[in-house]
Design a protein around this motif. Structure first.
Motif, mmCIF file in Angstrom:
data_model
loop_
_atom_site.group_PDB
_atom_site.id
_atom_site.type_symbol
_atom_site.label_atom_id
_atom_site.label_comp_id
_atom_site.label_asym_id
_atom_site.label_seq_id
_atom_site.Cartn_x
_atom_site.Cartn_y
_atom_site.Cartn_z
ATOM 1 N N PRO A 4 0.782 -1.237 0.000
ATOM 2 C CA PRO A 4 0.000 0.000 0.000
ATOM 3 C C PRO A 4 0.817 1.293 0.000
ATOM 4 O O PRO A 4 0.250 2.352 0.233
ATOM 5 N N ASP B 295 -0.594 3.803 -2.380
ATOM 6 C CA ASP B 295 -1.931 4.223 -1.931
ATOM 7 C C ASP B 295 -1.838 5.295 -0.850
ATOM 8 O O ASP B 295 -2.486 6.357 -0.937
ATOM 9 N N TYR B 296 -1.043 5.015 0.171
ATOM 10 C CA TYR B 296 -0.907 5.962 1.278
ATOM 11 C C TYR B 296 -0.173 7.226 0.841
ATOM 12 O O TYR B 296 -0.480 8.330 1.302
ATOM 13 N N LYS C 73 -3.401 10.564 10.111
ATOM 14 C CA LYS C 73 -3.166 9.158 9.759
ATOM 15 C C LYS C 73 -4.484 8.423 9.482
ATOM 16 O O LYS C 73 -4.534 7.515 8.651
ATOM 17 N N ASP C 74 -5.536 8.829 10.180
ATOM 18 C CA ASP C 74 -6.837 8.203 9.937
ATOM 19 C C ASP C 74 -7.365 8.588 8.558
ATOM 20 O O ASP C 74 -7.939 7.747 7.850
ATOM 21 N N SER D 131 -5.590 6.694 5.709
ATOM 22 C CA SER D 131 -6.133 5.343 5.533
ATOM 23 C C SER D 131 -7.489 5.380 4.843
ATOM 24 O O SER D 131 -7.796 4.543 3.978
ATOM 25 N N ARG D 132 -8.319 6.352 5.195
ATOM 26 C CA ARG D 132 -9.659 6.459 4.618
ATOM 27 C C ARG D 132 -9.622 6.857 3.146
ATOM 28 O O ARG D 132 -10.397 6.342 2.330
ATOM 29 N N ALA E 124 -7.172 6.482 1.003
ATOM 30 C CA ALA E 124 -6.308 5.666 0.144
ATOM 31 C C ALA E 124 -7.078 4.671 -0.722
ATOM 32 O O ALA E 124 -6.613 4.302 -1.807
ATOM 33 N N LYS E 125 -8.246 4.254 -0.276
ATOM 34 C CA LYS E 125 -8.999 3.214 -0.985
ATOM 35 C C LYS E 125 -9.362 3.656 -2.398
ATOM 36 O O LYS E 125 -9.979 4.709 -2.594
ATOM 37 N N THR F 43 3.021 5.193 8.342
ATOM 38 C CA THR F 43 1.941 4.338 7.852
ATOM 39 C C THR F 43 2.437 3.336 6.819
ATOM 40 O O THR F 43 2.114 2.150 6.877
ATOM 41 N N THR F 44 3.242 3.812 5.871
ATOM 42 C CA THR F 44 3.739 2.909 4.833
ATOM 43 C C THR F 44 4.718 1.898 5.409
ATOM 44 O O THR F 44 4.693 0.722 5.047
ATOM 45 N N ALA G 135 2.724 -0.700 7.347
ATOM 46 C CA ALA G 135 1.959 -1.571 6.444
ATOM 47 C C ALA G 135 2.851 -2.585 5.754
ATOM 48 O O ALA G 135 2.520 -3.763 5.638
#
Length: 225
Positions: A26, A29-30, A83-84, A87-88, A90-91, A211-212, A215
């Motif tokens: 990911p 994505d992030y 950070k939240d 994640s939200r 990135a989808k 985050t990356t 993950a």
């Protein structure tokens, strides 16, 4: 074509000339989600207050992914940490950003199957060579790191973003390592934005890195267990 966003530039930098994602997922994505937040911060639409991302100006920017993200943040009843939101947001974001580059004629979409079974989608340049807009982004970043003195906000943010996802080692490989290390620190601490904006951007970049890294580490542990 319309001016590229930081997310568009990161996507181009993250894919090689054959249209393959070099960063993996990911991480990409992030990184792209973080790019949206950086862009909104530079545009004066969001800031970080008490460790939470807040909207300071709900006026649309005029770009789909940015405006969608801004609306989601503005209409969320509860405030969340950067950070939240990364994640939200990135989808499905890589596909949306890449679709924009395909629509603009910068990349093309090639779909096939590996061993006639596993589906694969690549995003090579429409010309077979590195897109001009990607070359311009690379040259802008390398010139900023190679030189001394002030750097414009967008370039500084893109450099920090590239550093957060691990692209800096490749981008600046031909420059002396000690100079790159010193210069990246100088750029991060420069006066290219207000103190509040720079602080928010630094926090978002730090979140992308954490985050990356988390993950990828989790994926490795899960795969090897």
């Amino acid at each position: 074509m319309a001016p590229l966003t930081l997310a568009h530039e990161l996507a181009l930098l993250g894919y090689d000339d054959a249209g393959v994602n070099q960063l993996g997922r990911p991480t990409l994505d992030y990184g792209l989600a973080g790019a949206l937040l950086l862009e909104l911060t530079l545009a004066g639409r969001v800031e970080v207050a008490d460790d939470r991302l807040v909207v300071t100006d709900p006026t649309p920017v005029g770009q789909r992914q940015l405006d969608d993200a801004l609306t989601r943040i503005a209409t969320e009843p509860k405030r969340h940490k950067p950070k939240d939101w990364i994640s939200r947001l990135a989808k499905d974001l890589p596909e949306q950003v890449l679709d924009g580059l395909v629509t603009a004629g910068v990349l093309r979409r090639d779909s096939d199957k590996v061993l006639w079974v596993f589906p694969r989608t690549r995003y090579p340049s429409t010309t077979g060579a590195e897109p001009a807009v990607e070359t311009q982004a690379r040259q802008r970043m390398v010139a900023a790191v190679a030189a001394d003195g002030p750097v414009d906000g967008r370039t500084a943010a893109l450099i920090g973003l590239a550093r957060a996802v691990g692209l800096d080692r490749k981008l600046f490989a031909e420059l002396p390592k000690e100079h790159v290390k010193r210069r990246l620190t100088e750029i991060a601490a420069g006066d290219w934005a207000s103190a509040a904006t720079r602080k928010a951007i630094e926090e978002i970049q730090a979140v992308i890195l954490i985050t990356t890294t988390t993950a990828v580490t989790t994926t490795i542990i899960t795969t090897t267990s």
